[in-house]
Design a protein around this motif. Structure first.
Motif, short mmCIF file in Angstrom:
data_model
loop_
_atom_site.label_atom_id
_atom_site.label_comp_id
_atom_site.label_asym_id
_atom_site.label_seq_id
_atom_site.Cartn_x
_atom_site.Cartn_y
_atom_site.Cartn_z
N TYR A 29 0.83 -1.20 0.00
CA TYR A 29 0.00 0.00 0.00
C TYR A 29 0.87 1.25 0.00
CZ TYR A 29 -3.25 3.60 1.50
OH TYR A 29 -3.99 4.75 1.57
N LYS A 30 1.88 1.26 0.86
CA LYS A 30 2.77 2.42 0.94
C LYS A 30 3.45 2.67 -0.40
CE LYS A 30 5.21 3.28 4.75
NZ LYS A 30 4.77 4.27 5.69
N LEU A 31 3.91 1.59 -1.03
CA LEU A 31 4.58 1.75 -2.32
C LEU A 31 3.62 2.22 -3.41
CD1 LEU A 31 6.90 -1.36 -2.26
CD2 LEU A 31 7.63 1.04 -2.38
N GLU A 32 2.42 1.65 -3.43
CA GLU A 32 1.44 2.01 -4.45
C GLU A 32 0.97 3.46 -4.30
OE1 GLU A 32 -1.51 -1.00 -3.87
OE2 GLU A 32 -0.29 -2.54 -4.85
N HIS A 33 0.99 3.98 -3.09
CA HIS A 33 0.49 5.32 -2.84
C HIS A 33 1.59 6.29 -2.40
CE1 HIS A 33 -3.05 2.73 -2.54
NE2 HIS A 33 -3.69 3.75 -3.05
N TYR A 34 2.79 5.92 -2.62
CA TYR A 34 3.90 6.73 -2.14
C TYR A 34 3.87 8.14 -2.72
CZ TYR A 34 8.50 7.96 -0.50
OH TYR A 34 9.53 8.59 0.15
N ASP A 35 3.76 8.22 -4.02
CA ASP A 35 3.78 9.54 -4.66
C ASP A 35 2.50 10.32 -4.40
OD1 ASP A 35 6.34 9.22 -5.73
OD2 ASP A 35 5.55 8.11 -7.45
N ASP A 36 1.38 9.64 -4.19
CA ASP A 36 0.10 10.32 -3.95
C ASP A 36 0.11 11.07 -2.62
OD1 ASP A 36 -0.55 8.86 -6.18
OD2 ASP A 36 -2.09 7.64 -5.21
N HIS A 37 0.35 10.35 -1.55
CA HIS A 37 0.28 11.00 -0.25
C HIS A 37 1.26 10.45 0.78
CE1 HIS A 37 -2.44 7.56 0.31
NE2 HIS A 37 -2.16 7.65 1.58
N MET A 38 1.84 9.32 0.53
CA MET A 38 2.74 8.74 1.52
C MET A 38 3.98 9.62 1.71
SD MET A 38 1.16 6.26 2.81
CE MET A 38 2.46 5.77 3.91
N ARG A 39 4.46 10.18 0.64
CA ARG A 39 5.66 11.03 0.75
C ARG A 39 5.39 12.22 1.67
NH1 ARG A 39 11.21 11.24 -0.17
NH2 ARG A 39 11.71 13.40 0.23
N ALA A 40 4.23 12.83 1.51
CA ALA A 40 3.87 13.97 2.35
C ALA A 40 3.73 13.54 3.81
CB ALA A 40 2.57 14.60 1.87
N THR A 41 3.13 12.38 4.04
CA THR A 41 2.96 11.87 5.39
C THR A 41 4.31 11.57 6.02
OG1 THR A 41 0.82 10.91 4.79
CG2 THR A 41 1.87 10.05 6.76
N GLU A 42 5.19 10.94 5.26
CA GLU A 42 6.53 10.63 5.76
C GLU A 42 7.29 11.92 6.09
OE1 GLU A 42 7.67 7.61 6.48
OE2 GLU A 42 5.96 6.55 5.67
N ASP A 43 7.16 12.93 5.22
CA ASP A 43 7.81 14.22 5.46
C ASP A 43 7.27 14.88 6.74
OD1 ASP A 43 9.41 13.91 3.26
OD2 ASP A 43 8.20 15.22 1.96
N GLU A 44 5.96 14.78 6.94
CA GLU A 44 5.32 15.33 8.14
C GLU A 44 5.89 14.67 9.39
OE1 GLU A 44 1.00 15.37 8.80
OE2 GLU A 44 0.87 16.12 6.73
N LEU A 45 5.98 13.36 9.37
CA LEU A 45 6.53 12.63 10.52
C LEU A 45 7.97 13.02 10.78
CD1 LEU A 45 5.05 9.06 9.92
CD2 LEU A 45 4.45 10.64 11.74
N HIS A 46 8.71 13.20 9.72
CA HIS A 46 10.11 13.60 9.86
C HIS A 46 10.20 14.98 10.51
CE1 HIS A 46 14.35 13.45 9.08
NE2 HIS A 46 14.32 14.59 8.41
N GLU A 47 9.34 15.89 10.12
CA GLU A 47 9.32 17.24 10.71
C GLU A 47 8.95 17.20 12.19
OE1 GLU A 47 10.32 20.19 9.52
OE2 GLU A 47 11.05 19.03 7.80
N LEU A 48 8.00 16.33 12.54
CA LEU A 48 7.62 16.20 13.94
C LEU A 48 8.76 15.67 14.78
CD1 LEU A 48 4.00 14.73 13.64
CD2 LEU A 48 4.64 17.01 14.45
N GLU A 49 9.55 14.78 14.22
CA GLU A 49 10.70 14.23 14.95
C GLU A 49 11.74 15.29 15.23
OE1 GLU A 49 12.11 10.97 12.61
OE2 GLU A 49 10.47 9.66 13.19
N LYS A 50 11.84 16.28 14.36
CA LYS A 50 12.84 17.35 14.52
C LYS A 50 12.47 18.25 15.69
CE LYS A 50 14.50 17.76 9.78
NZ LYS A 50 14.57 18.65 8.62
N LYS A 51 11.20 18.34 16.01
CA LYS A 51 10.75 19.28 17.05
C LYS A 51 11.01 18.77 18.41
CE LYS A 51 7.24 21.38 14.20
NZ LYS A 51 5.87 21.67 14.00
#
Length: 129
Positions: free
Chosen positions: A107-129
């Motif tokens: 699922y993650k691979l099939e939807h990576y470009d759709d919205h998974m990339r944005a979700t992963e980026d969001e999580l990464h930003e939260l980890e920085k805080k």
């Protein structure tokens, strides 16, 4: 055949064959007149069975318990079947867990470009805080 030949035939290392013997997962291997182990077809079948069950995640203790039941002269077929059934249930549960993880990754691979990339980026930003 000797241990090295059995190792080649079964794909199980000589050390593992010796370990299986030490733990009682295979019968004690008879030795010839010069002290070399002589492995027969029965032991080869046991090595292959132990290899398959260990690869599937069966614990050494459970495998030993099953082998002991098989080698016992008494009729304990119900105990053997119960132990195998318990092991099958455990393997099916592990398979289901693995299948769930596989489906999630697909699922993650099939939807990576759709919205998974944005979700992963969001999580990464939260980890920085």
């Amino acid at each position: 055949m000797n241990v090295k030949e059995a190792s080649i035939l079964t794909g199980v290392s000589t050390d593992t064959i010796r370990y299986y013997e030490k733990e009682g997962l295979i019968p004690v291997i008879e030795r010839n007149n010069v002290g070399n182990r002589e492995i027969d077809e029965k032991i080869v079948r046991r090595i292959n069975f132990a290899k398959q069950m260990r690869a599937a995640g069966m614990a050494v203790k459970a495998l030993k318990e099953y082998v002991d039941l098989v080698d016992d002269a008494e009729d304990n077929s119900e105990q053997q079947k119960q132990l195998l059934n318990d092991q099958l249930t455990e393997m099916e549960e592990r398979r289901d867990d693995i299948q769930f993880a596989i489906n999630h990754l697909k699922y993650k691979l099939e939807h990576y470009d759709d919205h998974m990339r944005a979700t992963e980026d969001e999580l990464h930003e939260l980890e920085k805080k």
